[in-house]
Scaffold this motif. Structure first.
Motif, short mmCIF file in Angstrom:
data_model
loop_
_atom_site.label_atom_id
_atom_site.label_comp_id
_atom_site.label_asym_id
_atom_site.label_seq_id
_atom_site.Cartn_x
_atom_site.Cartn_y
_atom_site.Cartn_z
N VAL A 108 4.20 3.91 10.95
CA VAL A 108 2.95 4.37 10.33
C VAL A 108 2.73 5.85 10.63
O VAL A 108 2.47 6.66 9.74
CB VAL A 108 1.74 3.53 10.81
CG1 VAL A 108 0.43 4.20 10.44
CG2 VAL A 108 1.80 2.13 10.23
N VAL A 109 2.83 6.23 11.90
CA VAL A 109 2.60 7.62 12.31
C VAL A 109 3.68 8.53 11.70
O VAL A 109 3.39 9.63 11.22
CB VAL A 109 2.54 7.73 13.84
CG1 VAL A 109 2.50 9.18 14.29
CG2 VAL A 109 1.31 6.98 14.37
N GLY A 110 4.92 8.07 11.68
CA GLY A 110 6.00 8.85 11.10
C GLY A 110 5.82 9.10 9.61
O GLY A 110 6.28 10.12 9.08
N LEU A 111 5.13 8.19 8.93
CA LEU A 111 4.88 8.33 7.49
C LEU A 111 3.61 9.14 7.19
O LEU A 111 3.30 9.38 6.03
CB LEU A 111 4.76 6.95 6.83
CG LEU A 111 6.05 6.13 6.79
CD1 LEU A 111 5.76 4.70 6.36
CD2 LEU A 111 7.06 6.79 5.86
N GLY A 112 2.87 9.51 8.23
CA GLY A 112 1.67 10.32 8.01
C GLY A 112 0.36 9.59 8.24
O GLY A 112 -0.71 10.16 8.03
N GLY A 113 0.42 8.33 8.66
CA GLY A 113 -0.81 7.60 9.01
C GLY A 113 -1.27 8.03 10.39
O GLY A 113 -0.56 8.72 11.11
N ARG A 114 -2.49 7.61 10.75
CA ARG A 114 -2.99 7.97 12.08
C ARG A 114 -3.77 6.81 12.69
O ARG A 114 -4.46 6.07 11.97
CB ARG A 114 -3.85 9.22 12.03
CG ARG A 114 -5.10 9.07 11.19
CD ARG A 114 -5.91 10.37 11.14
NE ARG A 114 -6.96 10.27 10.16
CZ ARG A 114 -8.14 9.66 10.35
NH1 ARG A 114 -8.40 9.11 11.51
NH2 ARG A 114 -9.04 9.59 9.40
N TYR A 142 -5.72 1.73 11.83
CA TYR A 142 -5.11 2.98 11.39
C TYR A 142 -5.77 3.47 10.12
O TYR A 142 -6.50 2.73 9.46
CB TYR A 142 -3.60 2.77 11.09
CG TYR A 142 -2.85 2.29 12.29
CD1 TYR A 142 -2.26 3.18 13.17
CD2 TYR A 142 -2.75 0.93 12.56
CE1 TYR A 142 -1.59 2.73 14.30
CE2 TYR A 142 -2.09 0.47 13.69
CZ TYR A 142 -1.51 1.38 14.55
OH TYR A 142 -0.86 0.93 15.67
N ALA A 143 -5.48 4.71 9.77
CA ALA A 143 -5.87 5.27 8.47
C ALA A 143 -4.61 5.75 7.79
O ALA A 143 -3.71 6.31 8.43
CB ALA A 143 -6.85 6.42 8.65
N ASP A 144 -4.52 5.53 6.48
CA ASP A 144 -3.40 6.05 5.72
C ASP A 144 -3.62 7.56 5.49
O ASP A 144 -4.67 8.09 5.86
CB ASP A 144 -3.20 5.26 4.42
CG ASP A 144 -4.33 5.40 3.41
OD1 ASP A 144 -5.03 6.45 3.40
OD2 ASP A 144 -4.51 4.49 2.60
N PRO A 145 -2.68 8.27 4.88
CA PRO A 145 -2.84 9.71 4.71
C PRO A 145 -4.08 10.12 3.90
O PRO A 145 -4.58 11.23 4.07
CB PRO A 145 -1.56 10.13 3.99
CG PRO A 145 -0.55 9.14 4.44
CD PRO A 145 -1.32 7.84 4.54
N ALA A 146 -4.61 9.23 3.07
CA ALA A 146 -5.82 9.54 2.30
C ALA A 146 -7.09 9.10 3.01
O ALA A 146 -8.18 9.30 2.52
CB ALA A 146 -5.75 8.88 0.92
N GLY A 147 -6.96 8.46 4.19
CA GLY A 147 -8.12 8.07 4.98
C GLY A 147 -8.55 6.61 4.86
O GLY A 147 -9.48 6.20 5.51
N HIS A 148 -7.89 5.79 4.02
CA HIS A 148 -8.24 4.38 3.91
C HIS A 148 -7.84 3.66 5.19
O HIS A 148 -6.74 3.85 5.70
CB HIS A 148 -7.51 3.71 2.74
CG HIS A 148 -7.80 4.35 1.42
ND1 HIS A 148 -6.92 5.24 0.84
CD2 HIS A 148 -8.86 4.25 0.60
CE1 HIS A 148 -7.43 5.64 -0.30
NE2 HIS A 148 -8.61 5.07 -0.48
N SER A 149 -8.72 2.82 5.69
CA SER A 149 -8.42 2.12 6.94
C SER A 149 -7.65 0.83 6.69
O SER A 149 -7.79 0.19 5.66
CB SER A 149 -9.72 1.82 7.70
OG SER A 149 -10.57 1.01 6.93
N PHE A 150 -6.80 0.50 7.67
CA PHE A 150 -6.09 -0.77 7.63
C PHE A 150 -5.79 -1.20 9.05
O PHE A 150 -5.86 -0.41 9.99
CB PHE A 150 -4.80 -0.69 6.78
CG PHE A 150 -3.74 0.25 7.29
CD1 PHE A 150 -2.73 -0.19 8.12
CD2 PHE A 150 -3.75 1.58 6.90
CE1 PHE A 150 -1.74 0.67 8.57
CE2 PHE A 150 -2.76 2.45 7.34
CZ PHE A 150 -1.76 2.00 8.18
N THR A 151 -5.51 -2.49 9.20
CA THR A 151 -5.24 -3.06 10.51
C THR A 151 -3.85 -3.69 10.51
O THR A 151 -3.47 -4.36 9.55
CB THR A 151 -6.29 -4.14 10.85
OG1 THR A 151 -7.57 -3.54 10.86
CG2 THR A 151 -6.02 -4.77 12.20
N LEU A 152 -3.13 -3.45 11.59
CA LEU A 152 -1.89 -4.17 11.83
C LEU A 152 -2.23 -5.30 12.79
O LEU A 152 -2.79 -5.05 13.86
CB LEU A 152 -0.83 -3.26 12.46
CG LEU A 152 -0.41 -2.04 11.65
CD1 LEU A 152 0.63 -1.23 12.44
CD2 LEU A 152 0.14 -2.44 10.30
#
Length: 130
Positions: free
Chosen positions: A87-93, A109-119
């Motif tokens: 995730v971090v390597g792809l630009g998520g945070r 986490y948040a994707d590069p556009a800021g949408h939240s998601f959970t692993l």
């Protein structure tokens, strides 16, 4: 036959091509359509997502209360650390989280556009064989 069936999860974002690439790599997906202001992908497990251009899209601010959840995605994984690196390597945070208590180990986490998601780590409950 059901009157309504689920079709696709659509996320609004300023740059759908870039966000589609993030989820395509994360989910080992294939691009199924890219027309006009929308890009659609299909994951190896059949999950379909689309990303629609909205130049005025405002990312959620979760966990801060202002402009909080707009949508939230959960993904099941077997190895949280490995997928976090991806995730971090792809630009998520990673997102700041205070208490992620519950029956599953999970991380936000948040994707590069800021949408939240959970692993969510889903471990097998079946007894080991052999």
């Amino acid at each position: 036959m059901a009157l309504v069936t689920a079709a696709v999860v659509v996320l609004d974002c300023a740059e759908p091509e870039q966000l589609a690439a993030f989820y395509k790599d994360l989910l080992d997906a294939e691009e199924t359509d890219a027309s006009g202001n929308r890009v659609e992908i299909k994951g190896a497990d059949g999950m379909r997502m689309a990303f629609r251009r909205d130049v005025n899209a405002t990312p959620p601010s979760w966990p801060r209360p202002e402009n909080s959840f707009q949508a939230h995605l959960d993904f099941h994984v077997e190895d949280l650390d490995e997928v976090e690196r991806k995730v971090v390597g792809l630009g998520g945070r990673p997102l700041e989280t205070k208490d992620m208590s519950g029956p599953y180990e999970e991380r936000g986490y948040a994707d590069p556009a800021g949408h939240s998601f959970t692993l969510r780590c889903v471990r097998s409950t079946a007894p080991k064989q052999g």
